[in-house]
Scaffold this active site. Structure first.
Site, PDB file in Angstrom:
ATOM      1  N   GLU A   1       0.860  -1.190   0.000  1.00  0.00           N
ATOM      2  CA  GLU A   1       0.000   0.000   0.000  1.00  0.00           C
ATOM      3  C   GLU A   1       0.904   1.251   0.000  1.00  0.00           C
ATOM      4  OE1 GLU A   1      -2.024   0.174   3.753  1.00  0.00           O
ATOM      5  OE2 GLU A   1      -3.465   1.692   3.116  1.00  0.00           O
TER       6      GLU A   1
ATOM      7  N   LYS B   1      -9.584   2.181  -1.879  1.00  0.00           N
ATOM      8  CA  LYS B   1      -9.785   1.552  -0.559  1.00  0.00           C
ATOM      9  C   LYS B   1     -11.089   2.031   0.076  1.00  0.00           C
ATOM     10  CE  LYS B   1      -7.180   0.824   3.776  1.00  0.00           C
ATOM     11  NZ  LYS B   1      -5.919   1.198   4.475  1.00  0.00           N
TER      12      LYS B   1
ATOM     13  N   CYS C   1      -5.084  -3.317   2.508  1.00  0.00           N
ATOM     14  CA  CYS C   1      -4.782  -3.367   3.936  1.00  0.00           C
ATOM     15  C   CYS C   1      -5.999  -3.616   4.840  1.00  0.00           C
ATOM     16  CB  CYS C   1      -4.014  -2.124   4.355  1.00  0.00           C
ATOM     17  SG  CYS C   1      -3.018  -2.439   5.835  1.00  0.00           S
TER      18      CYS C   1
HETATM   19  C1  ACM Z   1      -3.927  -0.001   7.135  1.00  0.00           C
HETATM   20  O1  ACM Z   1      -5.027  -0.130   6.602  1.00  0.00           O
HETATM   21  N1  ACM Z   1      -2.940   0.627   6.518  1.00  0.00           N
HETATM   22  C2  ACM Z   1      -3.664  -0.561   8.464  1.00  0.00           C
END
Ligand code: ACM
Length: 266
Positions: free
Chosen positions: A38, A109, A142
């Site tokens: 990420e 995301k 993530c």
């Molecule tokens: C995250 O979503 N970077 C912990």
């Protein structure tokens, strides 16, 4: 198919150095599909929206997407990478899927973690699966790991390999992703970062342990918690089409969505 994670330590704001580091790790290895962490090009702890706006890039015109597309084309491979995206709709913590013909997909995301909520907008487009050379690739980023609905939806959409760029700080994800692989019978490639970042009065330590998990839950490879490394496994993606758990149980046809209405209730 050879799939690999690229575990590295991005330096905040050093976009060109981070891109070059990722390219050189991939250059020295041979895979059909690489997964990078990420926000691999920018680093993680933004201290203002302005700072994020300055480092975020348009897709596919930005320099990171362009550099990855060039590498992908030259090597005839695909890759997934987490980058900060600037677009007309806002600033997103996105993952891009790049194939030799260019950027093939973008996932924004959905489940923002902690302080990410101050700077990024959550993705509104939901979850998608793309076909790369006959293999169905699903993307999540993530913290999406803690919402089992994400991997489930990707599996229901036909994902055979879930690619999961990450900057993990909590301890549970590696084991949870083994469960995601078992409960959906898919391959999961998590590419996490390592190292510490200290900015704006905050300090985070990222946990490494990138991994590749097979549909039965076998951990094919798991990286160290603290070293830059590439791990590559040779997999047969099509085995994830078989959702049988026992002779009498199928993960999909045994589901009872008629009894799951709370999952989508408000
Ligand atoms: C995250 O979503 N970077 C912990």
């Amino acid at each position: 198919m050879k799939v690999g994670y690229v575990q590295l330590e991005p330096r905040f704001g050093e976009v060109e150095g981070n891109i070059n580091r990722a390219l050189s790790l991939m250059e020295d290895n041979d895979a059909d599909l690489f997964v990078l962490p990420e926000l691999f090009n920018t680093g993680y702890i933004f201290t203002s929206r302005k700072e994020l706006d300055e480092l975020a890039e348009e897709i596919p015109q930005g320099k990171t997407a362009k550099a990855l597309a060039k590498f992908s084309q030259r090597r005839g491979i695909s890759l997934v990478a987490g980058i900060a995206e600037r677009s007309q709709e806002g600033l997103f913590n996105s993952a891009i899927l790049v194939s030799p013909s260019g950027v093939k997909g973008v996932y924004r995301k959905v489940h923002l973690f902690s302080q990410e909520k101050r700077f990024f907008s959550p993705g509104k487009e939901g979850f998608a699966v793309w076909d790369v050379g006959g293999v169905k690739i699903g993307l999540m980023v993530c913290f999406d790991w803690i919402f089992p609905e994400v991997a489930r939806i990707l599996a229901l959409k036909g994902a055979e390999v879930i690619c999961h760029p990450a900057n993990l700080v909590l301890p549970w994800c590696p084991e949870a992703m083994v469960t995601r692989a078992v409960e959906n019978r898919v391959f999961v490639v998590t590419a996490n970062r390592i190292g510490r970042e200290k900015r704006g009065g905050r300090e985070l330590r990222f946990t490494g342990e990138s991994q590749i998990v097979a549909p039965g839950g076998k951990i094919l490879l798991r990286a160290s918690p603290d070293r830059e490394e590439v791990g590559i496994a040779d997999i047969e993606p099509s085995i994830s089409k078989d959702k049988a758990v026992t002779g009498e149980n199928d993960l999909f046809s045994d589901r009872r969505p008629d009894l799951y209405h709370q999952l989508v209730g408000r």
